[in-house]
Structure formats: C-alpha cells, structure tokens
Design a protein around this motif. Sequence first.
Motif, mmCIF file in Angstrom:
data_model
loop_
_atom_site.group_PDB
_atom_site.id
_atom_site.type_symbol
_atom_site.label_atom_id
_atom_site.label_comp_id
_atom_site.label_asym_id
_atom_site.label_seq_id
_atom_site.Cartn_x
_atom_site.Cartn_y
_atom_site.Cartn_z
ATOM 1 N N ASN A 136 0.813 -1.219 0.000
ATOM 2 C CA ASN A 136 0.000 0.000 0.000
ATOM 3 C C ASN A 136 0.845 1.266 0.000
ATOM 4 O O ASN A 136 0.422 2.282 -0.554
ATOM 5 C CB ASN A 136 -0.955 0.023 1.188
ATOM 6 N N ASN A 137 2.020 1.221 0.622
ATOM 7 C CA ASN A 137 2.897 2.389 0.620
ATOM 8 C C ASN A 137 3.389 2.707 -0.787
ATOM 9 O O ASN A 137 3.700 3.853 -1.090
ATOM 10 C CB ASN A 137 4.097 2.180 1.552
ATOM 11 N N ILE A 138 3.469 1.698 -1.636
ATOM 12 C CA ILE A 138 3.887 1.908 -3.019
ATOM 13 C C ILE A 138 2.714 2.462 -3.826
ATOM 14 O O ILE A 138 2.832 3.484 -4.492
ATOM 15 C CB ILE A 138 4.428 0.601 -3.633
ATOM 16 N N TYR A 139 1.584 1.771 -3.748
ATOM 17 C CA TYR A 139 0.395 2.174 -4.505
ATOM 18 C C TYR A 139 -0.763 1.312 -4.015
ATOM 19 O O TYR A 139 -0.683 0.084 -4.083
ATOM 20 C CB TYR A 139 0.643 1.955 -6.006
ATOM 21 N N PRO A 140 -1.829 1.917 -3.512
ATOM 22 C CA PRO A 140 -2.962 1.122 -3.010
ATOM 23 C C PRO A 140 -3.579 0.262 -4.116
ATOM 24 O O PRO A 140 -3.848 0.752 -5.210
ATOM 25 C CB PRO A 140 -3.957 2.179 -2.522
ATOM 26 N N LEU A 141 -3.778 -0.987 -3.805
ATOM 27 C CA LEU A 141 -4.361 -1.938 -4.751
ATOM 28 C C LEU A 141 -5.750 -2.358 -4.294
ATOM 29 O O LEU A 141 -5.995 -2.481 -3.090
ATOM 30 C CB LEU A 141 -3.489 -3.195 -4.835
ATOM 31 N N PRO A 142 -6.653 -2.624 -5.241
ATOM 32 C CA PRO A 142 -7.936 -3.244 -4.855
ATOM 33 C C PRO A 142 -7.642 -4.598 -4.203
ATOM 34 O O PRO A 142 -6.617 -5.239 -4.483
ATOM 35 C CB PRO A 142 -8.662 -3.431 -6.189
ATOM 36 N N ASP A 143 -8.546 -5.043 -3.353
ATOM 37 C CA ASP A 143 -8.325 -6.286 -2.600
ATOM 38 C C ASP A 143 -8.024 -7.482 -3.502
ATOM 39 O O ASP A 143 -7.150 -8.294 -3.181
ATOM 40 C CB ASP A 143 -9.529 -6.595 -1.708
ATOM 41 N N THR A 144 -8.727 -7.595 -4.627
ATOM 42 C CA THR A 144 -8.492 -8.750 -5.508
ATOM 43 C C THR A 144 -7.083 -8.706 -6.107
ATOM 44 O O THR A 144 -6.409 -9.733 -6.190
ATOM 45 C CB THR A 144 -9.535 -8.815 -6.649
ATOM 46 N N SER A 145 -6.638 -7.528 -6.502
ATOM 47 C CA SER A 145 -5.286 -7.396 -7.062
ATOM 48 C C SER A 145 -4.231 -7.646 -5.988
ATOM 49 O O SER A 145 -3.211 -8.288 -6.236
ATOM 50 C CB SER A 145 -5.084 -6.005 -7.669
ATOM 51 N N LYS A 146 -4.494 -7.129 -4.785
ATOM 52 C CA LYS A 146 -3.542 -7.337 -3.684
ATOM 53 C C LYS A 146 -3.429 -8.828 -3.368
ATOM 54 O O LYS A 146 -2.333 -9.347 -3.154
ATOM 55 C CB LYS A 146 -3.970 -6.558 -2.447
ATOM 56 N N SER A 147 -4.555 -9.527 -3.347
ATOM 57 C CA SER A 147 -4.531 -10.976 -3.096
ATOM 58 C C SER A 147 -3.746 -11.703 -4.175
ATOM 59 O O SER A 147 -2.975 -12.620 -3.887
ATOM 60 C CB SER A 147 -5.953 -11.538 -3.036
ATOM 61 N N THR A 148 -3.938 -11.276 -5.430
ATOM 62 C CA THR A 148 -3.233 -11.905 -6.554
ATOM 63 C C THR A 148 -1.727 -11.737 -6.428
ATOM 64 O O THR A 148 -0.972 -12.698 -6.593
ATOM 65 C CB THR A 148 -3.715 -11.306 -7.898
ATOM 66 N N ILE A 149 -1.274 -10.531 -6.104
ATOM 67 C CA ILE A 149 0.167 -10.300 -5.993
ATOM 68 C C ILE A 149 0.742 -11.021 -4.765
ATOM 69 O O ILE A 149 1.839 -11.565 -4.814
ATOM 70 C CB ILE A 149 0.509 -8.786 -6.009
ATOM 71 N N LYS A 150 -0.034 -11.060 -3.683
ATOM 72 C CA LYS A 150 0.440 -11.727 -2.467
ATOM 73 C C LYS A 150 0.607 -13.237 -2.678
ATOM 74 O O LYS A 150 1.460 -13.854 -2.024
ATOM 75 C CB LYS A 150 -0.509 -11.444 -1.305
ATOM 76 N N GLU A 151 -0.168 -13.823 -3.588
ATOM 77 C CA GLU A 151 -0.015 -15.246 -3.889
ATOM 78 C C GLU A 151 1.358 -15.554 -4.481
ATOM 79 O O GLU A 151 1.831 -16.687 -4.412
ATOM 80 C CB GLU A 151 -1.103 -15.705 -4.861
ATOM 81 N N CYS A 152 2.004 -14.549 -5.061
ATOM 82 C CA CYS A 152 3.320 -14.730 -5.678
ATOM 83 C C CYS A 152 4.465 -14.355 -4.739
ATOM 84 O O CYS A 152 5.635 -14.432 -5.127
ATOM 85 C CB CYS A 152 3.417 -13.883 -6.943
ATOM 86 N N ILE A 153 4.151 -13.944 -3.534
ATOM 87 C CA ILE A 153 5.166 -13.499 -2.580
ATOM 88 C C ILE A 153 5.396 -14.583 -1.537
ATOM 89 O O ILE A 153 4.446 -15.143 -0.997
ATOM 90 C CB ILE A 153 4.733 -12.174 -1.912
#
Length: 187
Positions: A8-25
């Motif tokens: 979020n400090n970089i750029y706020p993401l919608p929840d679905t996008s945040k979940s998608t990126i977190k799956e790769c982390i």
Amino acid sequence: MKIDQILNNIYPLPDTSKSTIKECISEISYPKGYFLLRANKIETSIYFIKKGIVRAYANSADNEITFWFGKEGDAVISMKSYVANQKGYEDIKLLEDCELYELKIQNLQKLFEKDINIANWGRRFAEQELIKTEERLISRQFRTAKERYKELLKNNSDLIQRVQLGYIASYLGITQVSLSRIRAEIK
C-alpha cells in the motif's frame, strides 16, 4: 512490517489485485552477512524488508562505496536487472538477520499483463525507486558532508545505532575521521 502495508505504501491496490500479488510473494529469512544480491549477476527477484537492515555498495579500485541502506518496509532490487534484464552493478549484504518478502520478477511481469492495477502498482514502484535514486544523487552533489549527515539523522536516525560508522562514512563520501569530527560538532 507487514506485506499489506509495504504494498500500500507503493500504490494502493484493490483487494483482488492485492490478493493476486500476495499469492506470488513468499517469506524468507537469511542471516547477517548473507549476500542478497550480487554484482555482475542478473537478479531474478525483488525483496521487501519485513525485518532487518541491508547495505548496497559497489567496489571501486581500492574500497567499497556504500550508496544505500535499506530497512523495514524498503524494497531491495537491482533496477538494471528489473528493467533491462541485465547484470547489476551492486552487492547488497545483510547487516542484521533479516526477514524478507520475495517476489520473482518473472511472476510480477506476468501479473502486469493480466491486471492493470498491478501494472500501475509496478509503474509507481519504479517511479518511487527512481525518485529515491535522484534524491541520493542530488544530495551527494549539492550538500556538504555535514548537511548529508544531518539529513541522515533527521530521516533515518536509527541507522546510526544499527550500522557500523565506517559504512555510514562511506555512504556520506567521507572518511571515518571526518565523520567523527562532524559528530562531535553536532553534539
């Protein structure tokens, strides 16, 4: 620092996008002294610091020149590898035991193609890293060592307690003796 806060400090993401990126982390840990990134190597991951501190430096003919410290919440990246898929010029070494979030660049590139929100997040990420680099360059060119030290105290006072003074002197572009003089003048 939690990954949600870092993202979020970089750029706020919608929840679905945040979940998608977190799956790769993934979360990883390495001990103090570990080299997270190496010069002359194409790096394949971006890291975000959950806990700990790192130092970025390059080797000159006769010494190491520190040009960046990263701590909780910061990204650790070889921009040359990230942007151009080329070998980086920096070594990044852990100065403390570190807990990190790892994101493979290849996975992130695929997400850019599938999700415009993540693509915008990636653009903002690169823009922020560029601004940080520009600020370090301008500071080094136009401020005295004493001014740079005061700025370090103001913005990152905890570094003085966590980082060897020799590394701080190198970061400021001065000798350790000069740093001791500056510290004595400021007290």
